[in-house]
Design a protein around this motif. Structure first.
Motif, PDB file in Angstrom:
ATOM      1  N   LEU A  63      -5.806  -1.809   2.578  1.00  0.00           N
ATOM      2  CA  LEU A  63      -6.567  -2.970   2.120  1.00  0.00           C
ATOM      3  C   LEU A  63      -7.651  -2.574   1.136  1.00  0.00           C
ATOM      4  N   VAL A  64      -8.365  -1.496   1.433  1.00  0.00           N
ATOM      5  CA  VAL A  64      -9.427  -1.034   0.534  1.00  0.00           C
ATOM      6  C   VAL A  64      -8.833  -0.645  -0.820  1.00  0.00           C
ATOM      7  N   PHE A  65      -7.718   0.082  -0.785  1.00  0.00           N
ATOM      8  CA  PHE A  65      -7.061   0.458  -2.041  1.00  0.00           C
ATOM      9  C   PHE A  65      -6.599  -0.796  -2.791  1.00  0.00           C
ATOM     10  N   GLY A  66      -5.996  -1.740  -2.078  1.00  0.00           N
ATOM     11  CA  GLY A  66      -5.483  -2.948  -2.713  1.00  0.00           C
ATOM     12  C   GLY A  66      -6.570  -3.771  -3.367  1.00  0.00           C
ATOM     13  N   LEU A  67      -7.723  -3.903  -2.694  1.00  0.00           N
ATOM     14  CA  LEU A  67      -8.819  -4.670  -3.272  1.00  0.00           C
ATOM     15  C   LEU A  67      -9.353  -3.996  -4.539  1.00  0.00           C
ATOM     16  N   GLY A  68      -9.468  -2.677  -4.496  1.00  0.00           N
ATOM     17  CA  GLY A  68      -9.934  -1.958  -5.673  1.00  0.00           C
ATOM     18  C   GLY A  68      -8.960  -2.079  -6.839  1.00  0.00           C
ATOM     19  N   TYR A  69      -7.672  -1.933  -6.548  1.00  0.00           N
ATOM     20  CA  TYR A  69      -6.665  -2.042  -7.602  1.00  0.00           C
ATOM     21  C   TYR A  69      -6.631  -3.461  -8.163  1.00  0.00           C
ATOM     22  N   PHE A  70      -6.714  -4.456  -7.287  1.00  0.00           N
ATOM     23  CA  PHE A  70      -6.698  -5.848  -7.731  1.00  0.00           C
ATOM     24  C   PHE A  70      -7.901  -6.163  -8.611  1.00  0.00           C
ATOM     25  N   TYR A  71      -9.059  -5.617  -8.268  1.00  0.00           N
ATOM     26  CA  TYR A  71     -10.274  -5.886  -9.036  1.00  0.00           C
ATOM     27  C   TYR A  71     -10.185  -5.291 -10.431  1.00  0.00           C
ATOM     28  N   VAL A  72      -9.550  -4.125 -10.533  1.00  0.00           N
ATOM     29  CA  VAL A  72      -9.482  -3.441 -11.823  1.00  0.00           C
ATOM     30  C   VAL A  72      -8.317  -3.955 -12.667  1.00  0.00           C
ATOM     31  N   PHE A  89       4.499  -2.265  -4.385  1.00  0.00           N
ATOM     32  CA  PHE A  89       5.044  -0.922  -4.168  1.00  0.00           C
ATOM     33  C   PHE A  89       3.933   0.098  -3.962  1.00  0.00           C
ATOM     34  N   LEU A  90       2.855  -0.015  -4.715  1.00  0.00           N
ATOM     35  CA  LEU A  90       1.726   0.896  -4.532  1.00  0.00           C
ATOM     36  C   LEU A  90       1.082   0.717  -3.173  1.00  0.00           C
ATOM     37  N   LEU A  91       0.947  -0.528  -2.732  1.00  0.00           N
ATOM     38  CA  LEU A  91       0.371  -0.776  -1.408  1.00  0.00           C
ATOM     39  C   LEU A  91       1.232  -0.159  -0.310  1.00  0.00           C
ATOM     40  N   CYS A  92       2.540  -0.312  -0.427  1.00  0.00           N
ATOM     41  CA  CYS A  92       3.446   0.264   0.571  1.00  0.00           C
ATOM     42  C   CYS A  92       3.373   1.783   0.553  1.00  0.00           C
ATOM     43  N   ALA A  93       3.281   2.371  -0.644  1.00  0.00           N
ATOM     44  CA  ALA A  93       3.186   3.823  -0.746  1.00  0.00           C
ATOM     45  C   ALA A  93       1.892   4.334  -0.120  1.00  0.00           C
ATOM     46  N   VAL A  94       0.801   3.638  -0.366  1.00  0.00           N
ATOM     47  CA  VAL A  94      -0.478   4.047   0.231  1.00  0.00           C
ATOM     48  C   VAL A  94      -0.416   3.958   1.748  1.00  0.00           C
ATOM     49  N   TYR A  95       0.194   2.912   2.259  1.00  0.00           N
ATOM     50  CA  TYR A  95       0.317   2.774   3.717  1.00  0.00           C
ATOM     51  C   TYR A  95       1.112   3.937   4.296  1.00  0.00           C
ATOM     52  N   CYS A  96       2.233   4.296   3.667  1.00  0.00           N
ATOM     53  CA  CYS A  96       3.083   5.372   4.188  1.00  0.00           C
ATOM     54  C   CYS A  96       2.369   6.722   4.125  1.00  0.00           C
ATOM     55  N   VAL A  97       1.669   7.003   3.042  1.00  0.00           N
ATOM     56  CA  VAL A  97       0.930   8.255   2.928  1.00  0.00           C
ATOM     57  C   VAL A  97      -0.167   8.317   3.978  1.00  0.00           C
ATOM     58  N   CYS A  98      -0.826   7.214   4.188  1.00  0.00           N
ATOM     59  CA  CYS A  98      -1.877   7.170   5.222  1.00  0.00           C
ATOM     60  C   CYS A  98      -1.271   7.396   6.613  1.00  0.00           C
ATOM     61  N   ALA A  99      -0.081   6.833   6.837  1.00  0.00           N
ATOM     62  CA  ALA A  99       0.577   7.017   8.131  1.00  0.00           C
ATOM     63  C   ALA A  99       0.935   8.474   8.383  1.00  0.00           C
ATOM     64  N   VAL A 100       1.267   9.228   7.342  1.00  0.00           N
ATOM     65  CA  VAL A 100       1.568  10.652   7.490  1.00  0.00           C
ATOM     66  C   VAL A 100       0.362  11.390   8.050  1.00  0.00           C
ATOM     67  N   PHE A 101      -0.804  11.087   7.529  1.00  0.00           N
ATOM     68  CA  PHE A 101      -2.007  11.781   7.978  1.00  0.00           C
ATOM     69  C   PHE A 101      -2.426  11.337   9.375  1.00  0.00           C
ATOM     70  N   THR A 102      -2.405  10.046   9.648  1.00  0.00           N
ATOM     71  CA  THR A 102      -2.885   9.570  10.952  1.00  0.00           C
ATOM     72  C   THR A 102      -1.936   9.923  12.086  1.00  0.00           C
ATOM     73  N   SER A 103      -0.651  10.162  11.792  1.00  0.00           N
ATOM     74  CA  SER A 103       0.311  10.484  12.848  1.00  0.00           C
ATOM     75  C   SER A 103       0.470  11.979  13.065  1.00  0.00           C
ATOM     76  N   GLY A 104      -0.096  12.806  12.163  1.00  0.00           N
ATOM     77  CA  GLY A 104       0.036  14.249  12.312  1.00  0.00           C
ATOM     78  C   GLY A 104       1.388  14.779  11.900  1.00  0.00           C
ATOM     79  N   PHE A 105       2.133  14.041  11.113  1.00  0.00           N
ATOM     80  CA  PHE A 105       3.461  14.479  10.685  1.00  0.00           C
ATOM     81  C   PHE A 105       3.319  15.697   9.777  1.00  0.00           C
TER      82      PHE A 105
END
Length: 637
Positions: A63-72, A89-105
């Motif tokens: 959400l934070v990334f999306g709001l920043g991208y939308f504003y710019v 597509f960018l929002l989905c990519a950010v979510y997946c990358v974030c999930a990698v870190f939070t899940s310890g993959f």
């Protein structure tokens, strides 16, 4: 008793150094079963152990990334906008990358990543897949091969009769400036204002409109740079420019309250951001600057829609009018746009739609094979004012020929009402070449032609500009017989010469060869000042009456009496009404009474000597300016 130096034949060094060769690749490797045991897999260490918390953290970061991208970037939230797909597509990519870190993959092969995404990012994965399917289906439904008929119907074209439907306009209403000349005049005018030239610059996007019955070009100011924006943003942009296309006068209109909503602004007051936050789903064309009849500045922002499939058949559904001073915005359907608005449909859009019409009106295959009745617009366009609306003009030619036109279009830029006039003749480029050949010794450059009705003859009208970019002469070329070319120092002279040429070639009768009388106004009084100047080999007299600040310019060749006028003579001057500025175009002068104090003959200045205000008739500027007014003659002692 074994000798301490006895060697083992299988491992001669093992007995001495205490290791087995199996560990170095020998048979069995020294491990039970001949296989090296695998290290036990460490359990996954979740950065966020709670599954619900992990999802919330992922969503928050996205959400934070999306709001920043939308504003710019300001993407439209609309399936017809291509930038919307990139945004998702960018929002989905950010979510997946974030999930990698939070899940310890910690990685693995491609199959491992796919399994991880399938388990942890199911919603983003299927959302992207669905959008890909929608985009492919929308593109297929927009394909010109299967939707050629729909593309051909984007523009409704009516046939018309040029002589009866396009009225003749007075030469004092003919727009004489192109965009380049308007920019030069605007830059010079702003350069005269010391308090503005150091802080502001001019937006190069001049808009041609009808303002109070006159064809003009208008544009907004912009901040010189980010520092000047910071120091001036509280007051906004203080003025805009109006360039009269007939008199070639440039005017800086100062505002009581500055414009605070423009493309030159930053952050929340930026026009694009202001629009996007109010209308997040609308797709907009480039905003156009206009002023209403009271001089209030507005931005006209056309709302674009795709009418064929998802991405084809671009058209206008309405417009948002944004008050440049207050930011107040109002949306109008295209049929309800106020009549003072002149530019809703862009010229490029109208030409694109006609090209579809000309290409596909007999089907897609005909556009490739046979090409029966396949037409297209020529390169370039111009504008003409008709009934207080601005019409775009462009030529129409066959796809198999680029040397002649088969007709031309006139399209209303507010309503998109479009007429085709079948008039075979020269292309605009050919007309420009013909006009330039008439004055080739002077190396003048012809502007893009304007189509006029002169004595019921379709006629190309062009301004001829010198190396300095200023208008020097005018030319008229007959569309159907482009070897008929006439030029003149003024538009009136050019039209008179052209009409006589038409009569000589039998295109009109002798009675129509005379220029119709134009509306005139008269000013009478006593001469307070006389000045003279020689421009392009012609002598002009500039006359000022007592109690007035304006000068009336008359040609000595057309009004010989101007040569013997003196200060103190009572005169009557006929001039063209409707003009503004410090110099008005005089048509004729009549001396009523002679001054009782005889005056010495006026001294004739050399060619190029300055005239009042530093500007000559028809927009020609002299080389120098006189700082103080000097009478042309003084009473004799």
């Amino acid at each position: 008793m074994a000798s301490p130096f006895q060697f083992n034949s299988d491992n001669p060094f093992g007995s001495i150094f205490g290791f087995s060769m199996g560990g170095m690749g020998g048979p069995g490797g020294g491990y039970p079963g001949g296989q090296r045991p695998r290290s036990p897999r460490r359990p996954r260490r979740f950065v966020v152990r709670n599954p619900v918390a992990r999802v919330l953290v992922n969503l928050l970061v996205t959400l934070v990334f999306g709001l920043g991208y939308f504003y710019v970037e300001l993407p439209a939230i609309n399936l017809q906008a291509r930038e919307f797909y990139l945004f998702v597509f960018l929002l989905c990519a950010v979510y997946c990358v974030c999930a990698v870190f939070t899940s310890g993959f910690e990685g693995g092969d491609a199959r491992g990543y796919f399994t991880f995404v399938k388990k942890q990012c199911t919603v983003p994965f299927w959302l992207c897949a669905a959008l890909v399917v929608v985009a492919l289906a929308g593109s297929l439904l927009s394909w010109e091969v299967i939707r050629a008929g729909s593309y051909a119907r984007l523009l409704t074209v009516q046939s018309g009769d040029f002589a009866s439907e396009v009225e003749e306009i007075r030469y004092d209403q003919i727009p004489m400036l192109d965009a380049d000349s308007a920019q030069r005049l605007g830059s010079r005018k702003l350069g005269e204002l010391a308090d503005m030239v150091s802080q502001f610059e001019i937006l190069p996007t001049y808009t041609q409109i009808n303002y109070q019955g006159r064809p003009v070009r208008v544009t907004s100011l912009a901040y010189g740079d980010i520092v000047k924006w910071f120091t001036n943003r509280s007051d906004g942009l203080p003025a805009y420019l109006i360039i009269d296309m007939v008199t070639q006068e440039a005017e800086v209109v100062r505002l009581e309250e500055g414009m605070k909503y423009t493309p030159a602004e930053h952050f929340g007051r930026n026009l694009y951001r202001h629009l996007r936050f109010q209308y997040p789903t609308m797709i907009f064309a480039t905003p156009v600057f206009e002023i209403d009849e009271e001089g209030t500045p507005y931005w006209v922002c056309s709302r674009m829609v795709r009418t064929i499939g998802l991405f084809g058949g671009t058209d206008v559904a309405g417009a948002v009018l944004v008050n440049a001073v207050t930011g107040e915005s109002t949306y109008y359907d295209v049929a309800d746009v106020p009549s003072w608005v002149d530019r809703v449909y862009a010229s490029d859009l109208i030409m694109e739609q006609y090209d579809y019409y000309g290409l596909y009106q007999n089907g897609f295959l005909n556009s490739l094979f046979g090409q029966r009745d396949v037409t297209q617009t020529t390169e370039g366009y111009n504008y003409i004012a008709i009934d207080d609306d601005v019409y775009m003009y462009t030529g129409v030619t066959s796809v198999t020929s680029d040397q002649s036109n088969i007709g031309f279009l006139l399209s209303n830029q507010r309503t998109k009402e479009t007429f085709f006039y079948p008039v075979a003749g020269a292309t605009e480029a050919s007309a420009q070449a013909s006009a330039q050949s008439q004055v080739q010794q002077m190396r003048y450059v012809a502007t893009f032609p304007l189509l006029l009705n002169i004595a019921d003859q379709p006629t190309y009208f062009m301004s001829l500009k010198g190396d300095d970019g200023l208008v020097k002469m005018y030319a008229m070329v007959n569309v159907q017989q482009y070897q008929i070319v006439e030029t003149g120092q003024t538009v009136a002279d050019c039209e008179a010469n052209y009409r006589h040429a038409l009569a000589e070639n039998g295109l009109i009768d002798t009675g129509a060869a005379e220029v119709p009388d134009v509306e005139r106004a008269e000013a009478s009084g006593t001469l307070a000042e006389i000045r003279t100047a020689v421009m392009d080999g012609n002598s002009y007299y500039f006359l000022r009456l007592e109690g007035e600040d304006v000068f009336y310019t008359v040609s000595a060749a057309e009004n010989p009496i101007a040569v013997i006028l003196n200060v103190g003579d009572a005169v009557s001057i006929a001039y063209t009404p409707g003009e503004e500025g410090s110099i008005l175009t005089g048509v004729s002068v009549e001396r009523l009474t002679v001054s009782t104090s005889p005056a010495l003959p006026a001294e004739q200045p050399s060619a190029g000597e300055a005239v009042p205000g530093g500007e000559a008739p028809d927009g020609e500027e002299t080389d120098t300016q006189q700082e103080t007014a000097q009478p042309a003659a003084t009473p004799a002692a």
